[in-house]
Design an enzyme around this catalytic site. Structure first.
Site, PDB file in Angstrom:
ATOM      1  N   HIS A 104       0.859  -1.188   0.000  1.00  0.00           N
ATOM      2  CA  HIS A 104       0.000   0.000   0.000  1.00  0.00           C
ATOM      3  C   HIS A 104       0.892   1.235   0.000  1.00  0.00           C
ATOM      4  CE1 HIS A 104      -3.173   2.815   0.892  1.00  0.00           C
ATOM      5  NE2 HIS A 104      -2.585   3.178   2.019  1.00  0.00           N
ATOM      6  N   CYS A 218      -4.304   2.951  -5.003  1.00  0.00           N
ATOM      7  CA  CYS A 218      -3.498   3.813  -4.133  1.00  0.00           C
ATOM      8  C   CYS A 218      -2.217   4.267  -4.812  1.00  0.00           C
ATOM      9  CB  CYS A 218      -3.196   3.100  -2.822  1.00  0.00           C
ATOM     10  SG  CYS A 218      -2.230   1.569  -2.997  1.00  0.00           S
TER      11      CYS A 218
END
Length: 337
Positions: A104, A218
């Site tokens: 992430h 992301c």
């Protein structure tokens, strides 16, 4: 004098109608004959409210601004920019997903004048599974999607969270004026780019492959922000290689199928509608261990043996004729702009 059955009193109206019809046909031919690849991500005038049916296991942006709003920073301030990366769900599983390079990404900021630190990230409102596959609700024929994604901006940088199994690296500085301009851009980007897309779809793994669809996740938000900061005059650099997670599907040229109303509202397309529902039934949430094992076998049959995948992109369905190696997770370099 007559024009294809139109009398003189309606001459202008007929000309206009015929012209509009001709333009529509030309536009359709261009769209059908010269499909743009990758398919452009659709943007919206504004973000709609999330449906109450959609629920998150972990609340979205629990300590920050759910609309991605920023505090005002003095134009004379100097703001440090940090590259942040950590394994997905690191807070629960530690480095487990990091071993598979499932990461992430986010961006950190630190104000020189106030000493305040901030984190900015863009992710799913209702977790990754809900953004990747839909729910099949008994009262609805069309699959139901909980696929919104949004920016979250909150005070503080959790140093341990980012650095223990990932990356926390200063990559540049911007002025307060540049930071405020970026903040305005993020507001617009967040309001108009509303849904998360997991998959990047390509023709093959080679360097000259055709990209059919780009992901919207992301890391893509981080790339867009870096590019915007560079446009505003920032100089960004990293001492390490800047790698990011990509989840690929490989297929031949996709076929456009239509949107919900076109597929699930037309009796003539009932067989296609049922095929799509059956495909997504394999990936339904909240399965028992027994059902999950059976579903994995069904997914293998659909994707690898039958070479078929239904993709939902821009709120429309596409059919992908799958090719070897079918699905791949990579951790590849994307240089800073």
């Amino acid at each position: 004098v007559y024009l294809s059955g139109c009398d003189m009193s309606r001459w202008e109206v007929c000309v206009c109608l015929k012209l509009l019809l001709s333009l529509h046909v030309v536009a359709q031919l261009r769209a059908d004959g010269r499909q743009q690849w990758p398919v452009p991500y659709r943007r919206f005038d504004q973000r709609p409210p999330a449906d109450s049916f959609c629920e998150a296991l972990y609340p979205f942006c629990p300590t920050g601004d759910r609309d991605g709003r920023f505090p005002s920073i003095r134009d004379s301030d100097v703001v440090s920019v940090y590259r942040l990366q950590t394994p997905v769900w690191e807070f629960k599983y530690g480095d487990v997903l990091g071993k598979f390079h499932i990461m992430h990404d986010a961006i950190g900021f630190s104000s020189l004048q106030t000493g305040a630190n901030y984190t900015m990230e863009w992710y799913e409102l209702f977790q990754l599974g809900n953004c990747t596959f839909p729910h099949l609700r008994p009262e609805m024929f069309a699959p139901f999607w909980c696929n919104q994604g949004a920016a979250c901006f909150f005070e503080g940088i959790d140093d341990l969270h980012w650095s223990q199994n990932g990356t926390l690296e200063k990559i540049g500085e911007v002025t307060g004026s540049q930071f405020n301009a970026m903040a305005r851009w993020v507001q617009d980007d967040n309001e108009t780019g509303i849904y998360y897309e997991t998959w990047t779809v390509r023709s093959d793994p080679g360097p000259n492959a055709t990209v059919w669809f780009e992901s919207y996740d992301c890391s893509q938000f981080v790339h867009r922000t870096y590019r915007k900061l560079t446009e505003l005059g920032a100089k960004l650099s990293s001492r390490s290689q800047t790698n990011y997670t990509k989840i690929y599907l490989y297929s031949g040229e996709p076929s456009y199928l239509g949107n919900d109303s076109a597929i699930f509202g037309q009796p003539a397309l009932k067989n296609l509608a049922m095929d799509i529902r059956q495909f997504y039934h394999t990936f339904r949430p909240h399965q028992s261990i027994f059902d999950l094992v059976f579903s994995l076998l069904e997914a293998y049959k659909e994707v690898v043996l039958d070479k078929s995948f239904y993709l939902y992109y821009n709120f429309e369905y596409w059919h992908l004729p799958m090719k070897h190696p079918y699905v791949q997770i990579t951790y590849e370099e994307v240089p800073l702009p």
